[in-house]
Structures are given as C-alpha cells and as structure tokens.
Design a protein around this motif. Sequence first.
Motif, short mmCIF file in Angstrom:
data_model
loop_
_atom_site.label_atom_id
_atom_site.label_comp_id
_atom_site.label_asym_id
_atom_site.label_seq_id
_atom_site.Cartn_x
_atom_site.Cartn_y
_atom_site.Cartn_z
N ILE A 146 0.86 -1.19 0.00
CA ILE A 146 0.00 0.00 0.00
C ILE A 146 0.90 1.24 0.00
O ILE A 146 1.74 1.40 0.87
CB ILE A 146 -0.92 0.03 1.24
CG1 ILE A 146 -1.83 -1.20 1.25
CG2 ILE A 146 -1.74 1.32 1.26
CD1 ILE A 146 -2.69 -1.32 2.49
N ASN A 147 0.71 2.07 -1.00
CA ASN A 147 1.44 3.33 -1.10
C ASN A 147 0.62 4.41 -0.42
O ASN A 147 -0.51 4.67 -0.82
CB ASN A 147 1.67 3.67 -2.58
CG ASN A 147 2.44 2.58 -3.25
OD1 ASN A 147 3.60 2.36 -2.95
ND2 ASN A 147 1.80 1.85 -4.15
N LEU A 148 1.17 4.99 0.62
CA LEU A 148 0.47 5.98 1.42
C LEU A 148 0.69 7.37 0.82
O LEU A 148 1.79 7.89 0.87
CB LEU A 148 0.98 5.93 2.86
CG LEU A 148 0.89 4.57 3.54
CD1 LEU A 148 1.68 4.57 4.83
CD2 LEU A 148 -0.56 4.18 3.78
N ARG A 149 -0.36 7.93 0.24
CA ARG A 149 -0.25 9.26 -0.36
C ARG A 149 -0.77 10.29 0.64
O ARG A 149 -1.93 10.28 1.01
CB ARG A 149 -1.05 9.37 -1.66
CG ARG A 149 -0.75 10.67 -2.42
CD ARG A 149 -1.63 10.84 -3.62
NE ARG A 149 -2.94 11.37 -3.30
CZ ARG A 149 -3.18 12.66 -3.03
NH1 ARG A 149 -2.21 13.54 -3.03
NH2 ARG A 149 -4.41 13.05 -2.76
N ILE A 150 0.12 11.16 1.06
CA ILE A 150 -0.26 12.23 1.98
C ILE A 150 -0.97 13.29 1.17
O ILE A 150 -0.46 13.73 0.13
CB ILE A 150 0.98 12.80 2.69
CG1 ILE A 150 1.62 11.69 3.54
CG2 ILE A 150 0.62 14.00 3.54
CD1 ILE A 150 2.94 12.05 4.14
N THR A 151 -2.14 13.70 1.62
CA THR A 151 -2.94 14.65 0.85
C THR A 151 -2.24 16.00 0.74
O THR A 151 -1.45 16.39 1.61
CB THR A 151 -4.34 14.83 1.47
OG1 THR A 151 -4.20 15.20 2.84
CG2 THR A 151 -5.14 13.53 1.38
N ASP A 152 -2.52 16.70 -0.36
CA ASP A 152 -1.83 17.95 -0.68
C ASP A 152 -1.93 19.00 0.43
O ASP A 152 -0.99 19.78 0.63
CB ASP A 152 -2.39 18.56 -1.98
CG ASP A 152 -2.08 17.70 -3.19
OD1 ASP A 152 -1.22 16.79 -3.07
OD2 ASP A 152 -2.69 17.93 -4.25
N ASP A 153 -3.03 19.03 1.16
CA ASP A 153 -3.21 20.04 2.20
C ASP A 153 -2.23 19.87 3.37
O ASP A 153 -2.04 20.80 4.15
CB ASP A 153 -4.65 20.04 2.72
CG ASP A 153 -5.07 18.70 3.30
OD1 ASP A 153 -4.84 17.68 2.63
OD2 ASP A 153 -5.62 18.69 4.42
#
Length: 187
Positions: A146-153
């Motif tokens: 699982i690639n954890l994408r930190i949201t842009d905000d």
Amino acid sequence: SRLQNSPVMNSRLKFFTVFNDWGDSHTLIKISNDFRYLKQFTGSFERTSEIMIIGSPLVNFGLISKEVFLNVLTSLEKIFADHELVYIRHRTEPKEFPGNFKCISINKPVGLYFLDNKILPPIVATFFSTAGINLHRIFGSQLQVINLRITDDLITNPQYASLLKILSGYYRSQENEYFRTMDISIS
C-alpha cells in the motif's frame, strides 16, 4: 566544468533499474532487474501478522512538519488497529522515533531483509518508496503493498507537492489487487 570534460559525458551510461520506461535510450544503457534470482527464494516464509511501514525522511526533507507526521502515524494506528505496526526507519531518519509502535533499523534493502529473515508480513505500507515496487515485483500476490499518499493540504513544501503528484500518477498506473494507493489525511 570537470563533468563536461569527463569521459562519462561522452559515453553511454549503464543504469541498473526496475523502471523499463525511464531514460533516453541514446545516452543510457538500461539493465532491467526482474528479480528472477530473488524470486526463487520466496517459497517458505513465516507469515507475520505485523504490518510493516517503510519509513521515509518526510520531515527531514521539509515535505511535512513533525506535527503532521505524528498525526499521520496516529491515523495509521487507527486504520490498522487490528494489527501490530512495525516502522522500518529510513537510513536518513533520526534514531529517535516519535511513534507509539515498534521501530526497527535495517542495513539492507527491505526485500533482502524479508528473504534473509524468512518473514513476510501481510501488508507493507510505504510513502512512495521504490522499495514498494521492488517488493511487489519480488513477492507478487504473496504480499500486499500500500502506497500511502499524503494529501496535498498536509504538504508544507510546494516543490515536493508536484513531485508527489508525478509519483502518485506512476504508482496509480501500476495498481492491481496487491499494489494500491491509499490517501492519508488527518481527521
């Protein structure tokens, strides 16, 4: 400059890579790694119940603040509440670990660590580390990445935000049942 006068500038460079669609074939010789050798050792492993999180120097690089990082770790504890979490510290991260779960340091690639110790967790989560791609190519359906994408905000440095969008696009193009992306935000 020295580099312009170097013989390297006037020759084809050799790169060992897992990314077949990367680079200019006129200046680079790519030696593709399909992990054929390592795959032969993936047979009998102790299946652990721990979820491994591959660390990344997100705070060191100014991508996110330490406070946001702590909140992301707390979010992961909630998401994976039924499992023990083990954080595999990136070699450039500080020794002290701010999270509430086990942290280990290893001195080899994660895939080799799993092979040498004959362990295989059900899930490995990563902040877009290429180790996730390598693990997926070595273990295939035996392991969920699982690639954890930190949201842009949550990103404090706009330079890195555009880079993460590129990485996110690449990872999403590779998704399947055992390799996927999950957006991480703070609630």
